[in-house]
Design an enzyme around this catalytic site. Structure first.
Site: not given
Ligand code: LLP
Length: 463
Positions: A278, A321, A391
């Site tokens: 996150g 990450p 579209c």
């Molecule tokens: N670990 C878990 C358990 C997760 O659910 C996620 C993301 C991550 C790690 C990785 O998170 P990151 O570091 O990439 O933020 N589609 C959305 C993001 C959804 C994230 C879901 N879980 C977007 O495009 O912003």
């Protein structure tokens, strides 16, 4: 507060707010290193180059639209995370952000582990040779078939997401004569996005088992009794595109509180804690993400402090990450088609892709920046909106940006920071073909995920 942000929920184009650029940037030709991959610059002709290759050549050779991935940058970011967290912690790259076999090999070489959340991601990881013990398997609704495959493959951990799954995984492991390492994913009542976090009742979601009401403690109680499971830790993931560490602080406090309660009740000190992913990136120049070493230091200090006050041995920390590694490493290269000035409003610049290769603007109201990359320009800044060819009026790639007023059909423009959740969330809406992912490094470019063809579409359509 930055607005390059995150999930406020679906929005329709008609209600999109005015853009946040009140004034055009001082230099439209500048490529801010915060949002572009590290080998990106302009050559003497004003053409963007990446990995030593001009964008014009990439477009000629591979076509547009295309995701252009800077392998040097990817490896550098992966290594920075690995180094920052050191030998006493684990970095699991979140494959949902973007996964391909090349990426799996780079991760393996750079010493990272991998988080997968479906049978498809697991298959990709295994087929590229990621050792199963370096894989964590996630998901709120893993099928029996997926769990069986993961256990048989010998994945390093399964992250358990419900009471039913605790029993299901234990049963499958036992019937295969295995004892599966597992973590329990809990919800700690913290939700964080961008610069804000809320520490109230965010148990109201499909992931994890709530800490509230003793449910997480009950899950641990059950897992510890099952022969098919070896419970190695607790998992918490609090949100996306986070810049402020205070959400992690509250989450760590609550997770360590649970570890203390487990020790007091069962005499067991669970050896691991996973704080999820996150961490935010810069989508526009307004965003100021933290460096991996700052994040590692902050998380390790928080967990160590909490454990000291609970008189627990500090568990091994892991993080997941996705965006922070792959997000800034890629840009999407488009060719400009129609340029349509709307008197008194803005100019609509249509590109040869759109919401099928980047759904994030339509879905999350996400902010991106954009630059003319096939040449430099001294023309006046023009208030523009970059839209796709679909579209749908909500088919917007960059909501509000300045581009040079002499922009014309055939120019190439690029949207940086599209490495995460763009190819992985791409669709075939309107039967538009998904773009390739082209990796560049040291003057060489190669396709790592090829462009879809109409044959691919027709092959699935069995009549
Ligand atoms: N670990 C878990 C358990 C997760 O659910 C996620 C993301 C991550 C790690 C990785 O998170 P990151 O570091 O990439 O933020 N589609 C959305 C993001 C959804 C994230 C879901 N879980 C977007 O495009 O912003």
């Amino acid at each position: 507060m930055s607005r390059s942000a995150h999930p406020a929920g679906p929005r329709h184009a008609d209600v999109l707010p005015e853009g946040h650029y009140s004034a055009p940037p001082a230099d439209l030709n500048a490529l801010d290193p915060k949002v572009w991959a590290q080998t990106v610059s302009r050559d003497d002709d004003g053409v963007l180059t990446v990995g030593g290759i001009p964008a014009t050549r990439l477009a000629e050779e591979f076509g547009t639209p295309a995701y252009i991935l800077d392998e040097t940058d990817f490896r550098a970011r992966a290594r920075a995370w690995r180094t920052a967290f050191g030998a006493d912690a684990d970095v699991f790259y979140a494959g949902k952000a973007f996964l391909s076999r090349a990426v799996v090999r780079w991760l393996k070489e750079e010493g990272l582990n991998l988080d997968v959340c479906s049978g498809g991601e697991l298959a990709t990881a295994l087929s590229a040779g990621m050792p199963a013990e370096r894989i964590a398997f996630h998901g709120n609704n893993k099928s029996v078939e997926e769990i069986t495959r993961a256990v048989e493959a010998g994945v390093g951990r399964i992250v358990l997401d419900s009471f039913q799954e605790i029993v299901r995984v234990a049963h499958i492991a036992q019937s295969l004569g295995r004892r599966q390492k597992a973590q329990i994913r809990i919800t700690v009542g913290v939700e964080a996005h961008t610069h804000e976090f809320i520490a109230t009742a965010h148990e109201d979601q499909k992931f994890g088992i709530p800490l509230a009401g003793g449910q997480a403690a009950e899950a641990v109680r059950r897992a510890l009794q099952l022969d098919g499971l070896e419970l190695i830790g607790i998992h918490s993931h609090i949100g996306s595109q986070i810049f402020d560490m205070s959400g992690f602080e509250v989450a760590a406090h609550r997770v360590v509180g649970l570890l203390r309660d487990i020790r007091d009740e069962h005499g067991v000190e669970l050896p691991e804690i996973d704080l999820g992913g996150g961490l935010g990136i810069a989508y526009t120049s307004d965003d100021d993400p933290r460096e991996p070493h700052e994040i590692a230091k902050a998380l390790s200090e928080i967990v160590t402090r909490e454990c000291e006050s609970a008189r627990l041995r500090t568990p091994r920390i892991s993080v997941e990450p996705g965006r922070a590694i792959v997000g800034p490493t890629a840009f999407t290269l488009y060719e400009v088609g129609t340029v349509k000035p709307l008197e008194g409003l803005r100019t609509y610049v249509s590109v040869d892709g759109g919401m099928s290769d980047n759904i994030r603007t339509a879905l999350y109201d996400a902010e991106y920046s954009v630059s003319l990359v096939s040449r430099a320009s001294d023309a006046e800044p023009m208030r523009a909106r970059v839209v796709g060819k679909h579209c749908e009026s909500g088919d917007i790639v960059v909501k509000d940006a300045f581009l040079p007023a002499d922009l014309a059909p055939g120019d190439l423009i690029a949207v940086p920071a599209t490495g995460a959740y763009c190819r992985s969330m791409a669709s075939n809406y309107n039967h538009v073909l998904r773009p390739p992912v082209v990796a560049v490094k040291d003057g060489e470019a190669r396709v790592v995920v090829r462009r879809e063809t109409e044959d691919d579409l027709l092959r699935l359509d069995v009549g």
